[in-house]
Write a protein that holds these residues in place. Structure first.
Motif, PDB file in Angstrom:
ATOM      1  N   UNK A   1     -10.184  -2.258  -2.881  1.00 20.92           N
ATOM      2  CA  UNK A   1     -10.944  -1.060  -2.521  1.00 20.92           C
ATOM      3  C   UNK A   1     -11.306  -0.319  -3.801  1.00 20.92           C
ATOM      4  N   UNK A   2     -12.341   0.504  -3.715  1.00 21.83           N
ATOM      5  CA  UNK A   2     -12.781   1.258  -4.896  1.00 21.83           C
ATOM      6  C   UNK A   2     -12.149   2.643  -4.974  1.00 21.83           C
TER       7      UNK A   2
ATOM      8  N   UNK B   1      -6.789   3.337   2.163  1.00 23.60           N
ATOM      9  CA  UNK B   1      -6.046   3.832   3.320  1.00 23.60           C
ATOM     10  C   UNK B   1      -6.766   3.496   4.621  1.00 23.60           C
ATOM     11  N   UNK B   2      -8.081   3.621   4.624  1.00 19.88           N
ATOM     12  CA  UNK B   2      -8.859   3.292   5.827  1.00 19.88           C
ATOM     13  C   UNK B   2      -8.740   1.799   6.148  1.00 19.88           C
ATOM     14  N   UNK B   3      -8.850   0.953   5.131  1.00 17.92           N
ATOM     15  CA  UNK B   3      -8.713  -0.490   5.357  1.00 17.92           C
ATOM     16  C   UNK B   3      -7.312  -0.834   5.849  1.00 17.92           C
TER      17      UNK B   3
ATOM     18  N   UNK C   1      -7.287  -1.752  -7.474  1.00 18.61           N
ATOM     19  CA  UNK C   1      -6.450  -2.516  -6.584  1.00 18.61           C
ATOM     20  C   UNK C   1      -5.364  -1.574  -6.047  1.00 18.61           C
ATOM     21  N   UNK C   2      -5.064  -1.745  -4.797  1.00 18.31           N
ATOM     22  CA  UNK C   2      -4.075  -0.898  -4.132  1.00 18.31           C
ATOM     23  C   UNK C   2      -3.084  -1.772  -3.372  1.00 18.31           C
ATOM     24  N   UNK C   3      -1.952  -1.193  -3.047  1.00 20.04           N
ATOM     25  CA  UNK C   3      -0.952  -1.900  -2.272  1.00 20.04           C
ATOM     26  C   UNK C   3      -0.546  -1.014  -1.105  1.00 20.04           C
ATOM     27  N   UNK C   4      -0.495  -1.603   0.074  1.00 18.50           N
ATOM     28  CA  UNK C   4      -0.064  -0.886   1.270  1.00 18.50           C
ATOM     29  C   UNK C   4       1.261  -1.464   1.740  1.00 18.50           C
TER      30      UNK C   4
ATOM     31  N   UNK D   1       1.525   1.826   9.336  1.00 17.28           N
ATOM     32  CA  UNK D   1       1.263   2.031   7.916  1.00 17.28           C
ATOM     33  C   UNK D   1       2.274   3.024   7.367  1.00 17.28           C
ATOM     34  N   UNK D   2       2.976   2.642   6.304  1.00 13.54           N
ATOM     35  CA  UNK D   2       3.924   3.548   5.653  1.00 13.54           C
ATOM     36  C   UNK D   2       3.233   4.328   4.547  1.00 13.54           C
TER      37      UNK D   2
END
Length: 71
Positions: free
Chosen positions: A23-24, A30-32, A1-4, A49-50
């Motif tokens: 995302x995996x 980053x692409x998403x 799991x990621x946070x943007x 995007x930061x």
């Protein structure tokens, strides 16, 4: 799991929002996030995007987080 984190701009105003990304890998996240920002840029608010980070406990404030900051 990621946070943007995204920076939003509307005229002279700016603010930040965060979104959880499934995302995996960091590269996939980053692409998403870039695609999401591009898709959201159809109105008057500009999305930039930061950063993207891995997030084990995203947006949770619990005892563990309070201990980390000494609160």
């Amino acid at each position: 799991m990621y946070m943007a984190e995204f920076k939003l701009r509307y005229g002279e105003m700016k603010w930040y929002v965060r979104r959880i990304i499934e995302a995996s890998s960091l590269e996939e996240a980053e692409e998403k996030a870039r695609r999401y920002a591009a898709g959201m840029n159809k109105g008057e608010v500009i999305w930039e995007l930061s950063y993207v980070i891995e997030a084990g406990r995203p947006l949770i404030i619990g005892d563990e987080e309070l201990k980390k900051i000494g609160a």
